[in-house]
Design a protein around this motif. Sequence first.
Motif, PDB file in Angstrom:
ATOM      1  N   LEU A  81      -4.906   3.361  -9.779  1.00  0.00           N
ATOM      2  CA  LEU A  81      -3.865   4.689 -10.119  1.00  0.00           C
ATOM      3  C   LEU A  81      -3.551   4.878 -11.602  1.00  0.00           C
ATOM      4  O   LEU A  81      -3.320   5.859 -12.054  1.00  0.00           O
ATOM      5  CB  LEU A  81      -2.774   4.143  -9.530  1.00  0.00           C
ATOM      6  CG  LEU A  81      -2.525   4.223  -7.853  1.00  0.00           C
ATOM      7  CD1 LEU A  81      -1.271   3.822  -7.405  1.00  0.00           C
ATOM      8  CD2 LEU A  81      -2.982   5.786  -7.424  1.00  0.00           C
ATOM      9  N   LEU A  88       0.727  -1.122   0.018  1.00  0.00           N
ATOM     10  CA  LEU A  88      -0.004  -0.021   0.083  1.00  0.00           C
ATOM     11  C   LEU A  88       0.963   1.224  -0.161  1.00  0.00           C
ATOM     12  O   LEU A  88       0.639   2.179  -0.642  1.00  0.00           O
ATOM     13  CB  LEU A  88      -0.809  -0.139   1.289  1.00  0.00           C
ATOM     14  CG  LEU A  88      -1.776   1.112   1.672  1.00  0.00           C
ATOM     15  CD1 LEU A  88      -2.733   1.060   0.160  1.00  0.00           C
ATOM     16  CD2 LEU A  88      -2.667   0.787   2.416  1.00  0.00           C
ATOM     17  N   TYR A 138     -11.705   5.613  -4.592  1.00  0.00           N
ATOM     18  CA  TYR A 138     -10.136   5.102  -3.685  1.00  0.00           C
ATOM     19  C   TYR A 138     -10.894   4.939  -2.230  1.00  0.00           C
ATOM     20  O   TYR A 138     -10.350   4.130  -1.559  1.00  0.00           O
ATOM     21  CB  TYR A 138      -9.233   6.286  -3.553  1.00  0.00           C
ATOM     22  CG  TYR A 138      -8.453   6.487  -4.713  1.00  0.00           C
ATOM     23  CD1 TYR A 138      -7.797   5.463  -5.366  1.00  0.00           C
ATOM     24  CD2 TYR A 138      -8.398   7.836  -5.318  1.00  0.00           C
ATOM     25  CE1 TYR A 138      -7.442   5.774  -6.569  1.00  0.00           C
ATOM     26  CE2 TYR A 138      -7.525   8.088  -6.317  1.00  0.00           C
ATOM     27  CZ  TYR A 138      -7.267   6.988  -7.360  1.00  0.00           C
ATOM     28  OH  TYR A 138      -6.578   7.041  -8.455  1.00  0.00           O
ATOM     29  N   CYS A 169     -11.663   1.200  -2.056  1.00  0.00           N
ATOM     30  CA  CYS A 169     -10.569   0.418  -1.664  1.00  0.00           C
ATOM     31  C   CYS A 169     -10.501   0.455  -0.044  1.00  0.00           C
ATOM     32  O   CYS A 169      -9.887  -0.499   0.423  1.00  0.00           O
ATOM     33  CB  CYS A 169      -9.308   0.988  -2.404  1.00  0.00           C
ATOM     34  SG  CYS A 169      -9.518   0.805  -4.059  1.00  0.00           S
ATOM     35  N   LEU A 170     -10.472   1.788   0.414  1.00  0.00           N
ATOM     36  CA  LEU A 170     -10.076   1.837   1.842  1.00  0.00           C
ATOM     37  C   LEU A 170     -11.230   1.035   2.639  1.00  0.00           C
ATOM     38  O   LEU A 170     -10.682   0.289   3.558  1.00  0.00           O
ATOM     39  CB  LEU A 170     -10.300   3.479   2.001  1.00  0.00           C
ATOM     40  CG  LEU A 170      -9.341   3.704   3.302  1.00  0.00           C
ATOM     41  CD1 LEU A 170      -8.058   3.608   3.206  1.00  0.00           C
ATOM     42  CD2 LEU A 170      -9.894   5.268   3.703  1.00  0.00           C
ATOM     43  N   PHE A 215      -6.635  -0.812  -5.543  1.00  0.00           N
ATOM     44  CA  PHE A 215      -5.978   0.534  -5.305  1.00  0.00           C
ATOM     45  C   PHE A 215      -4.850   0.693  -6.552  1.00  0.00           C
ATOM     46  O   PHE A 215      -4.726   1.747  -7.106  1.00  0.00           O
ATOM     47  CB  PHE A 215      -5.487   0.772  -3.971  1.00  0.00           C
ATOM     48  CG  PHE A 215      -4.829   2.109  -4.035  1.00  0.00           C
ATOM     49  CD1 PHE A 215      -5.744   3.291  -3.934  1.00  0.00           C
ATOM     50  CD2 PHE A 215      -3.408   2.050  -3.591  1.00  0.00           C
ATOM     51  CE1 PHE A 215      -5.112   4.446  -3.770  1.00  0.00           C
ATOM     52  CE2 PHE A 215      -3.114   3.679  -3.393  1.00  0.00           C
ATOM     53  CZ  PHE A 215      -3.804   4.638  -3.254  1.00  0.00           C
ATOM     54  N   ALA A 256      -7.981  -5.474  -2.028  1.00  0.00           N
ATOM     55  CA  ALA A 256      -8.198  -3.840  -1.845  1.00  0.00           C
ATOM     56  C   ALA A 256      -6.983  -3.268  -2.501  1.00  0.00           C
ATOM     57  O   ALA A 256      -7.137  -2.443  -2.945  1.00  0.00           O
ATOM     58  CB  ALA A 256      -8.566  -3.833  -0.617  1.00  0.00           C
ATOM     59  N   VAL A 257      -5.886  -3.744  -2.111  1.00  0.00           N
ATOM     60  CA  VAL A 257      -4.577  -3.090  -2.448  1.00  0.00           C
ATOM     61  C   VAL A 257      -4.206  -3.021  -3.998  1.00  0.00           C
ATOM     62  O   VAL A 257      -3.792  -2.169  -4.457  1.00  0.00           O
ATOM     63  CB  VAL A 257      -3.280  -3.561  -1.612  1.00  0.00           C
ATOM     64  CG1 VAL A 257      -2.128  -2.688  -2.088  1.00  0.00           C
ATOM     65  CG2 VAL A 257      -3.416  -3.365   0.062  1.00  0.00           C
ATOM     66  N   SER A 260       1.593   6.827  -6.774  1.00  0.00           N
ATOM     67  CA  SER A 260       0.920   7.731  -6.926  1.00  0.00           C
ATOM     68  C   SER A 260       1.139   9.312  -6.928  1.00  0.00           C
ATOM     69  O   SER A 260       0.775  10.143  -7.610  1.00  0.00           O
ATOM     70  CB  SER A 260      -0.576   7.617  -6.355  1.00  0.00           C
ATOM     71  OG  SER A 260      -0.156   8.118  -4.951  1.00  0.00           O
TER      72      SER A 260
END
Lengths: 160, 491, 115
Positions: free
Chosen positions: C44, B174, C3, C6-7, C40, C36-37, B181
């Motif tokens: 991006l 993460l 996003y 995802c969190l 994410f 989830a990661v 990003s």
Amino acid sequence: MTNNKSGLSEIVKSVCCWIEGFIFLFGCYIVLFGHLTPGGGFAGGVIMAASFILIMLSFGKERTDKLFPRTRTTLVESFGALLFIAVAWLGIYYGGGFFANFLHQKFGGTPFTFLSGGTIPISNVAIALKVMAGLFLVFYVLSTHKVILDEDISKTEKDK
Amino acid sequence: MNTLPYFVLIPLAGAFLVVFLNVLTRNKVRVISEILANVITLALFIMTIFMFNKSGMYVIGKWVPPLGINLVLDGLSGLMLSIVNLIAFTATLFSINYMRRYTANNYYYALFLLMLAGMNGVLLSGDFFNLFVFIEIASIASYALVGFGTEADELEASFKYMVMGGIASTFILLAIALLYSQFGVLNMAYISEAIANSEFNILLKFTLFLFIAAFSVKAAIIPFHAWLPDAHPAAPAPISAMLSGVVIKTLGLYAMIRVMYNIFGFNGGNMLAYMGLISIMVGGLLALGQMDMKRLLAYSSISQIGYIILGIGLGTKLGILAALFHLVNHSVFKSLLFMNSGSVYHRLGTRNLDEMGGLNKVMPITGGTSLIASLSISGMPPFNGFFSKLLIIIACIQSGHTIFAFWAIAGSIFTLAYYMKMQRYAFFGSLKESYKSIKESPFFMSVSMIILAILCLATSFLLIPQLRDAVLTPAVEVILNADTYKALVIK
Amino acid sequence: MIYILCLILFFIGLYGIFCKKNLIKIVLGFIIMENAVNLFLILLGYKNNGIAPIMTKSMRLDEFLASSVDPLPQALVLTSIVIGLAVTALMVAVAIRIYERFGTFDITEIKRLKG
């Protein structure tokens, strides 16, 4: 083949016989054209492993043991890994760097044709072998592992 | 710098070669995997000797960074590389006799070499995503090795380790995604450059927090230590030596130092020092109450990692030098102590200190080497542990934290106390009747223990200025000055 | 703002790991967290109406950069999916072995180690 009692019903088995080869062929296509179209070693390897898993689901464990014994699968898996490392290593000698694409440097090739990838198709095949055998082994080991509880062992020992 | 990829390539190829050859010979010839693993680790160790005091970059596949992947060698990674491969060599030497009790020897050596490949990769990687991949390779191999015996305790410890390690890995991924990003590159040196030029906003702070939390789990610093005292005793002895000796240092400490000091340019105030102080005391106190020999050693690892963190957290030149010196020493004597416990377990079949006693009479080599290691770790003068702990304490006083120094001395007294307890219960006292016929540990196990015992004395010589300048100082320079790392990659 | 999804997924996974008592549910929580990661990461590189990142001769460079999706996260996600597969397989295997030894999946009953 169809007289075998283990596995699922006759209908499932005959349908599997028909589509089995096509699934495997599709996997091969994904692997070999990995440098031109979406896909590659991992995706193709998963599809090929799925075709073996289909055999195992429909025909049962005994037949899969005969077709792909565990030693052979392990052999294919480590061979795939070794082939991949060997291709990377040859890059040091012939291409001037680790993982260097020495075939492409030597022969070139026009983009969007099959022979334009240099070492990449070889690496793709190596990864596909590794993934195919590895994923099949994971499925095989997890699904055929017979759970024998410690309590059951002690119970049977008491009964004796 | 052309040898850099071989550090990853050789163990990786060796791992699959072990399995390949064993399947070809139908698992009949155990010697193949033993010889192969030992030759590989010895060769790697000899290669690392030539890597001292060198620095450079290797570009993979002729793709120049920031686009491509690169391997970077500098003082810090050179130092760590030599320790990792040294301990790996002694551990494989030890495994020859020790692993005869287990089945599936070939998988053991394959996993061992995979773990080694992962660790070497972590030390050399100059790219964030590769760092993650190599951390995962080393971690997955170590999860499997912890549960290698498939007994109830080992499986439970392995699952616990896997869940905590898995959460840490997800945090790392993460954090890497957040960095990508913001900056659009993954190369460490370029990210470092970009962070230096941009303002330190909330997102960057959150990223740094994720990294520190994740690497603290991997290094088992006190609030995140729950997996270590289960996982390290459960593993086979040579693996415990590797896990306590080098794995927590490479995956945890090295990565944390690299990210904090070189990439973020953030020395954390005294935060790391406080974490270290808590680790020293809690680890020491918990170790004091243990009756399981390997569990005692595992808690002692937490406490000693605390010393290293304390030294690094001080942020002064002397503090970091002392911490790195203690890191080297700790990997030597903690591996030796775990091998001692393995040797005792090999002959007696128990790890419980109550059931031992008087083993010096029947196992003089094991007893003698473990006495040397215990004296080193508790800081007795002629051995290496004394000098590194003394340096840490001097560094505390020099930077004006006298309380830290007293705290460290108190922790050192605890260390002495629980090692004296271990010695008294296990190696001194009267020998039990049933253990009269016990023999000394087998040949290769004794050899590897003697090598490490000699190193316990020999590493003291790292304090001589010429040797210090050759070995430790380049690593300190790298930590203190982030620009040297950047200059290696950005031309 | 996608996003946040995802969190939420990430925290559902964390909740599963910390609060569930069943080993298999812990493994499921782990899988959710990892995906989830991955989600994410792949978001991006996403662009609305983006094109495949292959540059042909008829395109100009700035035009290409403005419209193509970012290919790097896709490669990264593929790698992390493979890693996730390995971890999950190992976790399930260990869970099966634990069931064999203890006869239960409940972690409150699997507590031989403590301290």
